[in-house]
Design a protein around this motif. Structure first.
Motif, PDB file in Angstrom:
ATOM      1  N   GLN A 135      79.172  26.155  49.000  1.00 54.60           N
ATOM      2  CA  GLN A 135      79.932  26.521  50.293  1.00 54.60           C
ATOM      3  C   GLN A 135      79.713  25.390  51.277  1.00 54.60           C
ATOM      4  N   LEU A 136      80.718  25.037  51.923  1.00 58.16           N
ATOM      5  CA  LEU A 136      80.769  24.110  53.112  1.00 58.16           C
ATOM      6  C   LEU A 136      80.249  24.786  54.501  1.00 58.16           C
ATOM      7  N   ARG A 137      78.961  25.237  54.302  1.00 64.08           N
ATOM      8  CA  ARG A 137      78.438  25.560  55.625  1.00 64.08           C
ATOM      9  C   ARG A 137      76.901  25.316  55.540  1.00 64.08           C
ATOM     10  N   GLY A 138      76.064  25.800  56.366  1.00 62.46           N
ATOM     11  CA  GLY A 138      74.746  25.365  56.627  1.00 62.46           C
ATOM     12  C   GLY A 138      73.693  26.127  55.585  1.00 62.46           C
ATOM     13  N   TYR A 139      74.163  27.160  54.919  1.00 60.26           N
ATOM     14  CA  TYR A 139      73.053  28.125  54.258  1.00 60.26           C
ATOM     15  C   TYR A 139      72.309  27.492  53.074  1.00 60.26           C
ATOM     16  N   ASN A 140      73.255  26.784  52.535  1.00 64.85           N
ATOM     17  CA  ASN A 140      72.289  26.038  51.401  1.00 64.85           C
ATOM     18  C   ASN A 140      71.338  24.896  51.796  1.00 64.85           C
ATOM     19  N   MET A 141      71.799  24.269  52.897  1.00 67.81           N
ATOM     20  CA  MET A 141      71.230  23.381  53.446  1.00 67.81           C
ATOM     21  C   MET A 141      69.695  24.141  54.244  1.00 67.81           C
ATOM     22  N   SER A 142      69.873  25.443  54.847  1.00 63.72           N
ATOM     23  CA  SER A 142      68.904  26.145  55.215  1.00 63.72           C
ATOM     24  C   SER A 142      67.794  26.494  53.970  1.00 63.72           C
ATOM     25  N   SER A 143      68.358  26.809  52.885  1.00 60.71           N
ATOM     26  CA  SER A 143      67.591  27.086  51.742  1.00 60.71           C
ATOM     27  C   SER A 143      66.695  25.788  51.715  1.00 60.71           C
ATOM     28  N   PHE A 144      67.161  24.494  51.422  1.00 61.54           N
ATOM     29  CA  PHE A 144      66.495  23.346  51.245  1.00 61.54           C
ATOM     30  C   PHE A 144      65.476  23.124  52.078  1.00 61.54           C
ATOM     31  N   PHE A 145      65.693  23.173  53.773  1.00 58.36           N
ATOM     32  CA  PHE A 145      64.742  22.825  54.487  1.00 58.36           C
ATOM     33  C   PHE A 145      63.821  23.715  54.486  1.00 58.36           C
ATOM     34  N   LEU A 146      63.907  24.959  54.289  1.00 60.50           N
ATOM     35  CA  LEU A 146      62.801  25.956  54.390  1.00 60.50           C
ATOM     36  C   LEU A 146      61.971  25.744  53.099  1.00 60.50           C
ATOM     37  N   ILE A 147      62.332  25.579  51.954  1.00 59.81           N
ATOM     38  CA  ILE A 147      61.615  25.122  50.890  1.00 59.81           C
ATOM     39  C   ILE A 147      60.699  23.934  50.977  1.00 59.81           C
ATOM     40  N   MET A 148      61.122  23.096  51.715  1.00 59.73           N
ATOM     41  CA  MET A 148      60.852  21.907  52.073  1.00 59.73           C
ATOM     42  C   MET A 148      59.547  21.652  52.781  1.00 59.73           C
ATOM     43  N   VAL A 149      59.947  22.431  54.032  1.00 62.54           N
ATOM     44  CA  VAL A 149      58.941  22.710  54.866  1.00 62.54           C
ATOM     45  C   VAL A 149      57.637  23.306  54.537  1.00 62.54           C
ATOM     46  N   VAL A 150      57.869  24.515  53.778  1.00 65.01           N
ATOM     47  CA  VAL A 150      56.613  25.126  53.163  1.00 65.01           C
ATOM     48  C   VAL A 150      56.057  24.081  52.240  1.00 65.01           C
ATOM     49  N   TYR A 151      56.662  23.477  51.207  1.00 64.88           N
ATOM     50  CA  TYR A 151      55.943  22.608  50.358  1.00 64.88           C
ATOM     51  C   TYR A 151      55.168  21.847  51.049  1.00 64.88           C
ATOM     52  N   LYS A 161      47.736  14.464  54.062  1.00 61.69           N
ATOM     53  CA  LYS A 161      48.426  13.197  54.251  1.00 61.69           C
ATOM     54  C   LYS A 161      49.495  13.283  55.083  1.00 61.69           C
ATOM     55  N   ASN A 162      49.184  12.044  55.932  1.00 68.32           N
ATOM     56  CA  ASN A 162      50.052  11.683  56.937  1.00 68.32           C
ATOM     57  C   ASN A 162      51.767  11.902  56.661  1.00 68.32           C
ATOM     58  N   ARG A 163      52.197  11.432  55.275  1.00 67.35           N
ATOM     59  CA  ARG A 163      53.469  11.555  54.992  1.00 67.35           C
ATOM     60  C   ARG A 163      53.937  13.135  55.056  1.00 67.35           C
ATOM     61  N   ASP A 164      53.210  14.020  54.725  1.00 65.31           N
ATOM     62  CA  ASP A 164      53.373  15.345  54.833  1.00 65.31           C
ATOM     63  C   ASP A 164      53.544  15.955  55.998  1.00 65.31           C
ATOM     64  N   SER A 165      52.869  15.301  56.932  1.00 65.60           N
ATOM     65  CA  SER A 165      52.877  15.833  58.368  1.00 65.60           C
ATOM     66  C   SER A 165      54.220  15.309  58.869  1.00 65.60           C
ATOM     67  N   VAL A 166      54.819  14.267  58.647  1.00 66.15           N
ATOM     68  CA  VAL A 166      55.934  13.624  59.141  1.00 66.15           C
ATOM     69  C   VAL A 166      57.144  14.709  58.379  1.00 66.15           C
ATOM     70  N   PHE A 167      56.892  14.999  57.347  1.00 70.79           N
ATOM     71  CA  PHE A 167      58.132  15.815  56.687  1.00 70.79           C
ATOM     72  C   PHE A 167      57.962  17.196  57.199  1.00 70.79           C
ATOM     73  N   ILE A 168      56.863  17.568  57.617  1.00 66.54           N
ATOM     74  CA  ILE A 168      56.663  19.128  58.325  1.00 66.54           C
ATOM     75  C   ILE A 168      57.532  19.170  59.397  1.00 66.54           C
ATOM     76  N   VAL A 169      57.299  17.966  60.411  1.00 68.74           N
ATOM     77  CA  VAL A 169      58.177  17.970  61.649  1.00 68.74           C
ATOM     78  C   VAL A 169      59.704  17.904  61.366  1.00 68.74           C
ATOM     79  N   ILE A 170      60.178  17.017  60.472  1.00 65.32           N
ATOM     80  CA  ILE A 170      61.342  16.845  60.251  1.00 65.32           C
ATOM     81  C   ILE A 170      62.007  17.938  59.622  1.00 65.32           C
ATOM     82  N   SER A 171      61.479  18.636  58.687  1.00 63.21           N
ATOM     83  CA  SER A 171      62.353  19.648  58.059  1.00 63.21           C
ATOM     84  C   SER A 171      62.021  20.975  58.984  1.00 63.21           C
TER      85      SER A 171
END
Length: 496
Positions: A135-151, A161-171
């Motif tokens: 679907q062309l709305r933000g719900y699928n993207m929300s699933s992605f960023f949520l699982i990304m920030v948890v990981y 690792k510093n790389r993970d800290s950057v991804f936490i902020v971005i996600s």
């Protein structure tokens, strides 16, 4: 070699349901909210996307990426997008695959075995997740960023690792910048980390800092996102949808069993395996397994509690981003259970049976949902649109074909829209076929036009109701020209 074969077979079994979904829906017609979002927030300048928030339809970051894609491929008119809709939906495919990747990686952090791919089968047969995957709305993207920030939060806790800290902020930033109501999910993660921090500060003091750092990073992400939202913050907080009070005090808590069943998607065997596997985790797991299992259980339940405390009225789809959380939560105990089976051959057999079972139930549910959506519309006059059933994903919905057929038979006759449930998409596909039309909203006005014209063509979503009304007009005859796609039935009305 055997492990590689297991890995490959599980991957193939997991991908099959998603591949079938792509085949069926990659080029499906635009529907109401998609048309509205594209027209008002994507197909304009960037100011309309970033600095305009009249309604929550503006999923800001998602619409921003859609605008970039539409500019990259030079499809800057709504009719062009409708003809090349697969271009934008392919981006959703990538997001879905990345969500699956992060889900696998999270399970892998618990179990260092190839069976972690089992989570793909669970995720890709979860009906609510699949309903929003293209679907062309933000719900699928929300699933992605949520699982990304948890990981990356858990990865940072383990490895720092510093790389993970950057991804936490971005996600964290992008999760809220996509849809503001995702604060329920991110807030739940934040509270879980605070509780872990307090627990470890008392029991294992050296570990407490590992939880404190991601807490500060998530808070930083929320602050940055708030700054991004500043030009439209007032509209986000006080628009007519976000300001609506809950229909009852316990409305949000009542969503827990409803959405749990929706996420379960009739795969009842999974709940039995989940209960047994959970017992093994509670009784004899490693500390990390217990912690991650507790975290995912908390992340699945606590967003509803935050919503309950907020006492507003969220749509069910607000919580669809919990789909990958649910999938990981279900998969972890099931893998734990399979590990307890003493016979390795039987373990492999059970591991393969589960994705086959999930896929079979999923395909059957797709068929049943299609039947139920049509039955609701045709026989009961009800519109199906929730986290589990959606009219625009049914065989009842094919606006492009319907309007093309109407163009071929209508000639210069008047076309009337009455009791049409998806006016934005109907308008779009009529315009694409250069069919002139009139919207009628009152029964009296419709009768007047019918009596003033020798022949008209009527588009309606409620055929049976409309035919009953027309039967009361003794001076006209009505003929159903096309009801193959009941969202837009074509009825010809002629004077006797």
């Amino acid at each position: 070699m055997q492990n590689k074969k297991i890995y490959l077979i599980l991957l193939c079994l997991g991908i099959v349901p998603f591949a079938y979904w792509l085949y069926k829906y990659i080029n499906v017609d635009l529907w109401y909210d998609e048309v509205y979002s594209l027209k008002h927030f994507v197909l304009g300048d960037f100011e309309k996307t970033l600095l305009n928030y009249p309604l929550p339809n503006n999923h800001v970051f998602f619409n921003f990426t859609s605008q970039l894609i539409s500019r990259l491929f030079s499809i800057r008119h709504l009719s062009q997008i409708a003809e090349h809709i697969y271009v934008l939906r392919l981006f959703q495919v990538l997001i879905t695959l990345f969500t699956a990747y992060y889900s696998v990686q999270l399970v892998k952090r618990v179990f260092k075995v190839n069976y972690n791919l089992l989570v793909i089968s669970v995720l890709f047969t979860t009906i609510p997740f699949m309903n929003f995957s293209l679907q062309l709305r933000g719900y699928n993207m929300s699933s992605f960023f949520l699982i990304m920030v948890v990981y990356h939060t858990w990865a940072f806790i383990e490895k720092r690792k510093n790389r993970d800290s950057v991804f936490i902020v971005i996600s964290s930033v992008l999760l809220i910048y996509t849809i503001p109501s995702n604060i329920y999910m991110l807030g739940s993660l934040l509270i879980a980390l605070v509780l872990f921090f307090i627990y470890h500060k008392k029991r294992y003091r050296s570990w407490s800092k590992a939880y404190f750092n991601p807490i500060t990073l998530i808070v930083l992400g929320i602050i940055i996102c708030t700054i991004f939202y500043l030009p439209i913050l007032k509209n986000i907080i006080f628009n007519k949808f976000s300001s609506r009070d809950a229909s009852s005090v316990f409305y949000s808590l009542g969503l827990i069993p409803k959405l749990f069943l929706a996420f379960l998607s009739k795969r009842y065997l999974l709940i039995i395996l989940f209960i047994i596997g959970s017992w093994f985790i509670i009784r004899g797991s490693k500390k990390k397994e217990k912690q991650l299992f507790t975290l995912f259980l908390f992340l699945f339940l606590f967003p509803f509690i935050l919503s309950f405390l907020h006492q507003k009225f969220p749509f069910q789809r607000v919580f669809v981003s919990l789909s990958p959380i649910f999938s990981v939560l279900i998969t972890i105990p099931i893998i734990k259970l399979t590990q307890k089976i003493p016979n390795s051959s039987f373990t492999v057999f059970c591991t393969f049976i589960i994705p086959i079972y999930c896929a079979s139930v999923f395909l059957n549910e797709m068929k049943n949902n299609d039947i139920e959506i049509s039955d609701k519309l045709v026989n009961r006059g009800e519109i199906a649109q929730n986290i589990y059933l959606n009219y625009y994903l049914s065989d009842s919905f094919n606006q492009k074909e319907t309007m093309k057929h109407l163009k071929s038979i209508s000639g210069n006759k008047m076309v009337i829209l009455y009791n049409q449930i998806d006016l934005p998409s109907t308008h779009l596909y009529l315009s694409m076929n250069k069919v002139n039309f009139i919207n009628i909203h009152s029964k009296e006005k419709l009768e007047q036009i019918i009596l003033e014209n020798k022949t008209i063509f009527l588009l309606t979503s409620f055929k049976n109701q409309m035919l009953n009304e027309l039967d009361k007009l003794n001076t006209v005859t009505s003929t159903v020209i096309m009801d193959k796609y009941p969202i837009s039935n074509i009825i010809r009305i002629s004077k006797k």
